[in-house]
Design a protein around this motif. Structure first.
Motif, PDB file in Angstrom:
ATOM      1  N   SER A  96      77.707  49.604 -16.346  1.00 16.95           N
ATOM      2  CA  SER A  96      76.269  49.553 -16.262  1.00 16.95           C
ATOM      3  C   SER A  96      75.654  49.500 -17.900  1.00 16.95           C
ATOM      4  O   SER A  96      76.303  49.988 -18.506  1.00 16.95           O
ATOM      5  CB  SER A  96      75.697  50.681 -15.430  1.00 16.95           C
ATOM      6  OG  SER A  96      74.445  50.955 -15.408  1.00 16.95           O
ATOM      7  N   ASN A 145      78.878  52.276 -12.493  1.00 19.21           N
ATOM      8  CA  ASN A 145      78.825  52.492 -11.288  1.00 19.21           C
ATOM      9  C   ASN A 145      80.216  52.760 -10.575  1.00 19.21           C
ATOM     10  O   ASN A 145      80.883  51.709 -10.829  1.00 19.21           O
ATOM     11  CB  ASN A 145      77.940  51.393 -10.708  1.00 19.21           C
ATOM     12  CG  ASN A 145      76.736  51.129 -11.286  1.00 19.21           C
ATOM     13  OD1 ASN A 145      76.005  51.960 -11.496  1.00 19.21           O
ATOM     14  ND2 ASN A 145      76.484  49.891 -11.442  1.00 19.21           N
ATOM     15  N   GLU A 159      76.504  56.497  -9.820  1.00 14.68           N
ATOM     16  CA  GLU A 159      75.585  55.923 -10.896  1.00 14.68           C
ATOM     17  C   GLU A 159      75.703  56.918 -12.145  1.00 14.68           C
ATOM     18  O   GLU A 159      75.250  57.562 -12.170  1.00 14.68           O
ATOM     19  CB  GLU A 159      74.516  55.327 -10.737  1.00 14.68           C
ATOM     20  CG  GLU A 159      74.339  54.177  -9.741  1.00 14.68           C
ATOM     21  CD  GLU A 159      73.005  53.657  -9.348  1.00 14.68           C
ATOM     22  OE1 GLU A 159      72.964  52.345  -8.476  1.00 14.68           O
ATOM     23  OE2 GLU A 159      71.895  53.963  -9.919  1.00 14.68           O
ATOM     24  N   ARG A 180      76.783  46.173  -5.986  1.00 14.03           N
ATOM     25  CA  ARG A 180      76.471  46.715  -7.464  1.00 14.03           C
ATOM     26  C   ARG A 180      76.771  45.574  -8.158  1.00 14.03           C
ATOM     27  O   ARG A 180      78.315  45.357  -8.219  1.00 14.03           O
ATOM     28  CB  ARG A 180      77.084  48.150  -7.740  1.00 14.03           C
ATOM     29  CG  ARG A 180      76.140  49.381  -7.002  1.00 14.03           C
ATOM     30  CD  ARG A 180      74.748  49.318  -7.516  1.00 14.03           C
ATOM     31  NE  ARG A 180      74.243  50.641  -6.834  1.00 14.03           N
ATOM     32  CZ  ARG A 180      73.704  50.715  -5.710  1.00 14.03           C
ATOM     33  NH1 ARG A 180      73.769  49.668  -4.924  1.00 14.03           N
ATOM     34  NH2 ARG A 180      73.226  51.869  -5.212  1.00 14.03           N
ATOM     35  N   SER A 184      72.359  49.871 -12.960  1.00 10.95           N
ATOM     36  CA  SER A 184      72.208  51.116 -11.891  1.00 10.95           C
ATOM     37  C   SER A 184      71.033  51.095 -11.324  1.00 10.95           C
ATOM     38  O   SER A 184      69.758  50.945 -11.922  1.00 10.95           O
ATOM     39  CB  SER A 184      72.475  52.463 -12.597  1.00 10.95           C
ATOM     40  OG  SER A 184      74.083  52.349 -13.115  1.00 10.95           O
ATOM     41  N   HIS A 185      70.938  51.094  -9.983  1.00  9.45           N
ATOM     42  CA  HIS A 185      69.540  51.256  -9.203  1.00  9.45           C
ATOM     43  C   HIS A 185      68.744  52.459  -9.459  1.00  9.45           C
ATOM     44  O   HIS A 185      67.420  52.435  -9.388  1.00  9.45           O
ATOM     45  CB  HIS A 185      69.839  51.115  -7.697  1.00  9.45           C
ATOM     46  CG  HIS A 185      70.416  49.988  -7.076  1.00  9.45           C
ATOM     47  ND1 HIS A 185      70.101  49.363  -5.877  1.00  9.45           N
ATOM     48  CD2 HIS A 185      71.036  48.922  -8.090  1.00  9.45           C
ATOM     49  CE1 HIS A 185      70.740  48.415  -5.823  1.00  9.45           C
ATOM     50  NE2 HIS A 185      71.177  47.940  -6.914  1.00  9.45           N
ATOM     51  N   GLU A 198      73.993  39.989  -8.105  1.00  6.15           N
ATOM     52  CA  GLU A 198      73.788  40.844  -7.047  1.00  6.15           C
ATOM     53  C   GLU A 198      72.956  40.097  -5.796  1.00  6.15           C
ATOM     54  O   GLU A 198      73.498  40.052  -4.754  1.00  6.15           O
ATOM     55  CB  GLU A 198      73.022  41.997  -7.430  1.00  6.15           C
ATOM     56  CG  GLU A 198      72.698  42.935  -6.334  1.00  6.15           C
ATOM     57  CD  GLU A 198      71.984  44.395  -6.822  1.00  6.15           C
ATOM     58  OE1 GLU A 198      71.066  44.635  -5.923  1.00  6.15           O
ATOM     59  OE2 GLU A 198      72.515  44.955  -7.716  1.00  6.15           O
TER      60      GLU A 198
END
Length: 379
Positions: A96, A145, A159, A180, A184-185, A198
């Protein structure tokens, strides 16, 4: 996501992306979304460490035995990049690039493989992995992640940065799938990258998700071998263009493996899970080398569970199948010098005659899947 939004994200990511970035694409699939009723953990690995191998590590002391993907140069098997252990726990990661929030220097980072090795040695469950992160020495040396599954059918992405993590449980997804790439969300918006990849994965998986038919074959034979580009809404896989620019597809020049770990049908009690059970029920479907041409092998968590052509049996820890795939990749990217490695000769992979390397591999791999599932399930 609107086209303009994706474009803005790409431009923002380009401004902050490190030059040595290692992109990957990954997914966790609930047992309810797989027709075999087993959870899945999938990673399409991208890295500059082009030569990979798979090895079994026997249990020692209180450590579980495990099987994992390693860099060919890793003689001591210190850094696992995806694997499963004989307690029914499996782990993988994607790098990430939008959650590091400190000034820990680069030389103290990139320790994800070491952390995952520790996880394979000590964890039985998803909750065990959370406890490992809670107790792990700070700074952890990671920005990733982490995806994990266990024998109870649990799955989650963590994450994680040097000091903390945010957990996303698979049980909270109504469709049973988490994807993922390399942001990172929970991280800073408009940073990181892998936004198009993605979107590619979600688009390719959508019809299978809707039908609850996301199998290992879908992940390794469809998602890892398809040159769909979501921003352009175009699939170049069987298009009319011979020369295609290698940009924002899931398969990339630096893709080195596609692996789908298929767990057991979820158990109610961990008492029923032991090394013999895992060796019979779990399969790490492994395609090593450039994924569009890779041959799939069934790997099991046992001393004799790794096919010889996946192990580091050649000089430098190279694997037979990895070197074979690399030779074919060099034909797929035949232009040498300059930006030659950015141009795919798509006719080497797919053609009207059905003789492309990818087409031949898919035919062989379908037979591998069929025979191995007959051996395991008797279906």
């Amino acid at each position: 996501m609107m086209k303009t939004t994706i474009t803005n994200l790409i431009l923002a990511a380009a401004a902050v992306m490190p030059s040595a970035a290692f992109p990957c694409t990954s997914a966790i699939v609930a047992a309810s979304a797989n027709p075999s009723g087993r959870p899945l953990l999938w990673k399409h690995r991208d890295t500059s460490a082009v030569d990979n191998k798979v090895e079994y590590v026997a249990p020692a002391g209180r450590s579980f035995g495990y099987v994992a993907l390693f860099n060919a140069s890793d003689k001591d098997l210190r850094e696992a990049w995806m694997g499963m252990n004989d307690a029914g726990f499996a782990v993988m990661n994607t790098a990430s690039y939008n959650i590091k929030d400190d000034r820990v220097p680069a030389k103290k980072m990139d320790k994800e493989g070491i952390l995952m090795t520790k996880a394979l040695q000590t964890c039985r469950t998803v909750d065990d992995f959370a406890r490992l992160l809670d107790s792990y020495p700070r700074p952890m040396g990671v920005e990733a992640n982490f995806g994990v599954i266990d024998a109870c059918g649990n799955g989650a992405f963590f994450e994680t940065n040097n000091h903390s993590y945010v957990r996303f449980d698979l049980s909270e997804r109504p469709d049973g799938v988490l994807v993922r790439t390399n942001y990172s969300h929970s991280g800073r918006s408009n940073e990181g990258y892998g936004f198009i990849r993605e979107a590619n994965a979600n688009c390719l998986l959508r019809p299978y998700v809707e039908e609850r038919s996301v199998s290992p074959e879908v992940l390794t034979e469809v998602v890892s071998r398809t040159f769909y580009h979501d921003l352009k809404k175009k699939d170049y896989t069987l298009g009319e263009e011979q020369w295609v620019i290698d940009q924002d597809f899931i398969p990339r020049y630096k893709s080195t493996a596609t692996i789908a770990i298929e767990g057991c049908r979820p158990v109610e009690h961990l008492d029923s899970v032991n090394p013999w059970f895992v060796a019979e029920e779990y399969i790490m479907w492994t395609g090593i080398g450039y994924p569009p041409v890779a041959e799939i092998r069934a790997v099991r968590c046992a001393e004799d569970g790794v096919p010889e052509d996946l192990t580091g049996s050649l000089p430098g820890g190279h694997s037979v199948l990895g070197d074979k795939a690399k030779r074919m990749r060099d034909e797929v990217f035949p232009i040498k010098g300059g930006n030659g490695d950015k141009y795919i000769d798509m006719t080497k992979l797919y053609n009207a005659e059905g003789t492309g390397y990818a087409q031949q591999a898919i035919t062989r791999n379908r037979q591998t899947y069929r025979l191995e599932k007959l051996r395991r399930d008797g279906e």
